[in-house]
Design an enzyme around this catalytic site. Structure first.
Site, mmCIF file in Angstrom:
data_model
loop_
_atom_site.group_PDB
_atom_site.id
_atom_site.type_symbol
_atom_site.label_atom_id
_atom_site.label_comp_id
_atom_site.label_asym_id
_atom_site.label_seq_id
_atom_site.Cartn_x
_atom_site.Cartn_y
_atom_site.Cartn_z
ATOM 1 N N GLY A 153 2.822 5.803 -3.008
ATOM 2 C CA GLY A 153 3.905 6.616 -3.553
ATOM 3 C C GLY A 153 3.718 6.886 -5.033
ATOM 4 C CD1 TRP A 161 -1.765 -2.282 2.111
ATOM 5 C CD2 TRP A 161 -2.627 -1.762 0.106
ATOM 6 N NE1 TRP A 161 -2.581 -3.322 1.713
ATOM 7 C CE2 TRP A 161 -3.118 -3.026 0.496
ATOM 8 C CE3 TRP A 161 -3.022 -1.235 -1.124
ATOM 9 C CZ2 TRP A 161 -3.989 -3.768 -0.309
ATOM 10 C CZ3 TRP A 161 -3.879 -1.972 -1.929
ATOM 11 C CH2 TRP A 161 -4.363 -3.222 -1.519
ATOM 12 C CG ASP A 162 3.792 2.329 3.044
ATOM 13 O OD1 ASP A 162 2.888 3.129 3.323
ATOM 14 O OD2 ASP A 162 4.479 1.747 3.907
ATOM 15 C CB VAL A 163 4.839 0.118 -3.259
ATOM 16 C CG1 VAL A 163 5.198 0.155 -4.746
ATOM 17 C CG2 VAL A 163 6.020 -0.367 -2.430
#
Lengths: 397, 397
Positions: free
Chosen positions: B163, B158-160
């Protein structure tokens, strides 16, 4: 309200997840995205899960807000119409392996010299690959779970990342073309997305510099404190603390700050350091586990919400849809829409907010006549002639 | 060669994964990305894994190609310098919860009316959230592995995705500003990225329309044929077939086409349909398993490479770095670079190819004086005075 990409037109020739998700993301931001498929649909048209009508819930979910054109792409006339649409739009997004044929960059730039072509491939060296095989190669499945038996992810994370890389690359290329007139072919290998990401997160350097291969850690968080805990009522929650502020919030909200502080002495570590908390994680969890085990999820929620503690319940897809207000029309992200072939469904807009309202996926081929008239200026008689010749479908979708 | 984002300047005030990865992605495409941190670094400066020197392999991997400025952000003068840099650049990328303070959109637009502010939050309604807690909520951990005990992913997917959404949203907003003069604040909630993606993949509609909650399927592929297999030499490989072409390639390459065809009759399913292959998956796997179990990985590779079969070996992070040529300088994605504080590491460029060569992460604060001179036109005497007053660090990194 108009989207920020108002006025941008993109042709998509695609299937499955990454390229369709890329095109949909652009459409959600206001671009006009025209997906071209062969008559009858591409190989993803029937991908599971299906609605009772047989309509793919996957295809409709991944093609929201696009226009759909179907053409007899196995005929010279069909390919000529597709080529004209690509030349007119000036931007092509594709994951189909047609690099040597009519859809090659060289062939298309003969018609549109400043074409931007975004092309998703399997591997950089021409191999085929999909999310499952790429994921196997990049270490994460072996490091997932409690032991070294590989566990596949369920989220096609590499496809999702690739779709968003395609959007980023396309907008970057279009920015350059606006300034310099220069188009170009941009290639993105699905496997490169995965290798680059593994390196961008430090996994490659950890092997190179430290000789360290991250082992499976179950549900523990690496290098700080975090783990799942069972509740009194049979649920599980995830708890995490990376910063000192987050760590102190746990002690305060649970009333266990004094006991937790003693763990530093017991285990000879500095609990004001994330590495110290990682080293003492078993002892910390032993102190916290009874607190969760003697409380229901509702009691835990009452104690932790607003406390600064990073936590959340695990939910299956059913609980997410039926019980979580953030996955409902109470969240500005979502609206109920009428999806042809499916019925009423909860559809997200772009998570980039504020966003245009969500729009349904088109019926397959449903925009063919309108697009040929608007983009190529074809007359009704010409369109009818193409239909008569079998270049356009008689009925579709 | 110049990158497509040549001439774009972005200020990043961030920590951890999503926003730094967003800024790095833009830097890899040629943007000038200036990350501003407090003196001594933000809370991610020491995030594990670490090099023997104590330098974070995580921080250096996520901040490649940026310029680094450190300021005493706890002083009015430090915040004033940061504000001037943001106003000058006109684009701010941040995940820090400073919406009410000096870094609020209202405060900053008083200085730069057409500011573009990309702001990553936890949840859309003001809650805090990180990848681990978001992931717990959206169904995937419960559906991972063999049973309903949740299994966390190791990749912060989810972070990727967040971003990359930030990059897409930033470039879309900048495109609009170029055409209309209009800036704006764009908010992205990490949890919305996850809910939207679950819906975009059909999981939400499957619950709503079919009442179906996807169960854990181990390493089986849903709705088609795919699974992992053990080899003679103790390795595992992933094998998949979604299209009919991929399915037929398996029969041909293994020499088992005739036996596999009989499974359709035995199981009463149509093997030319992905759903039929899914229904018969146990029988298909039973026929294929001995073929893999009696061959080494090298023999399997020789038989399957170039055959059109979708397959690949599982690798741990060590095998990936030490044995896989696609994760080496033999792949144009990678180059060995000298990373200050770390040494020689294999660094990826953008997977969007062709790409600028990879550049190392800056030393913390290493570009402070140069940026203040170039962007704000501060004189050496003024910079020295700020340093004397403690607004700038004496030595850093």
């Amino acid at each position: 309200m108009t989207g920020p990409l108002e006025g941008l037109r993109v042709i998509e020739v695609s299937a499955f997840v990454a390229a369709p998700m890329g095109g949909m993301t652009l459409a959600q931001l206001g671009a006009e995205v025209i997906r071209i498929d062969p008559i009858g649909g591409n190989i993803d048209i029937g991908r599971w899960p299906l609605a009772p009508s047989g309509t793919s819930l996957y295809w409709t979910a991944l093609n929201k807000g696009k226009r759909s054109v179907t053409l007899a792409l196995n005929t010279p006339e069909g390919r000529e119409i597709a080529t004209s649409l690509i030349a007119e739009a000036g931007i092509l997004l594709t994951n189909l392996p047609a690099a040597e044929g009519w859809m090659s960059y060289a062939t298309l730039t003969a018609r549109r010299p400043d074409l931007i072509m975004m092309r998703l491939t399997g591997t950089h060296d021409g191999g085929n690959a999909i999310d499952y095989t790429v994921n196997a190669a990049v270490g994460f499945p072996v490091a997932t779970g409690e032991d070294e038996r590989p566990i596949n992810h369920v989220l096609p994370a590499w496809d999702v990342a690739a779709g968003l890389y395609l959007c980023t690359g396309l907008l970057a290329a279009e920015r350059r073309r606006t300034r310099t007139g220069q188009g170009g072919e941009v290639t993105l290998a699905l496997s490169d997305v995965a290798y680059a990401t593994a390196a961008n997160l430090g996994y490659v350097a950890d092997v190179q510099v430290n000789g360290a291969v991250r082992p499976p850690l179950g549900n523990w968080l690496y290098g700080a404190f975090g783990r799942d805990f069972a509740t009194k009522d049979g649920r599980r929650v995830m708890l995490a603390a990376i910063s000192n502020r987050q760590w102190r919030a746990i002690g305060k909200a649970t009333g266990l700050a004094e006991k937790l502080a003693l763990i530093g002495q017991v285990m000879d570590v500095d609990l004001d350091d994330e590495g110290g908390r990682y080293a003492a994680r078993e002892a910390i969890a032993a102190v916290l586990a009874p607190w969760f085990a003697t409380r229901t999820l509702a009691e835990i929620r009452a104690a932790l919400d607003g406390s600064g503690v990073l936590w959340g319940p695990y939910q299956d897809f059913g609980q997410m849809v039926r019980e979580d207000p953030r996955c409902s029309a109470a969240n500005p992200l979502f609206q109920q829409i009428e999806q042809p072939g499916v019925g009423q469904v909860l559809a997200p807009s772009s998570p980039l907010q504020p966003a245009l309202p969500p729009r349904p996926a088109p019926r397959l081929g449903g925009d063919t006549d309108a697009v040929l008239a608007q983009v190529l200026g074809l007359s009704p008689a010409r369109i009818a002639a193409y239909r008569e010749a079998g270049i356009l479908a008689h009925h579709e979708g």
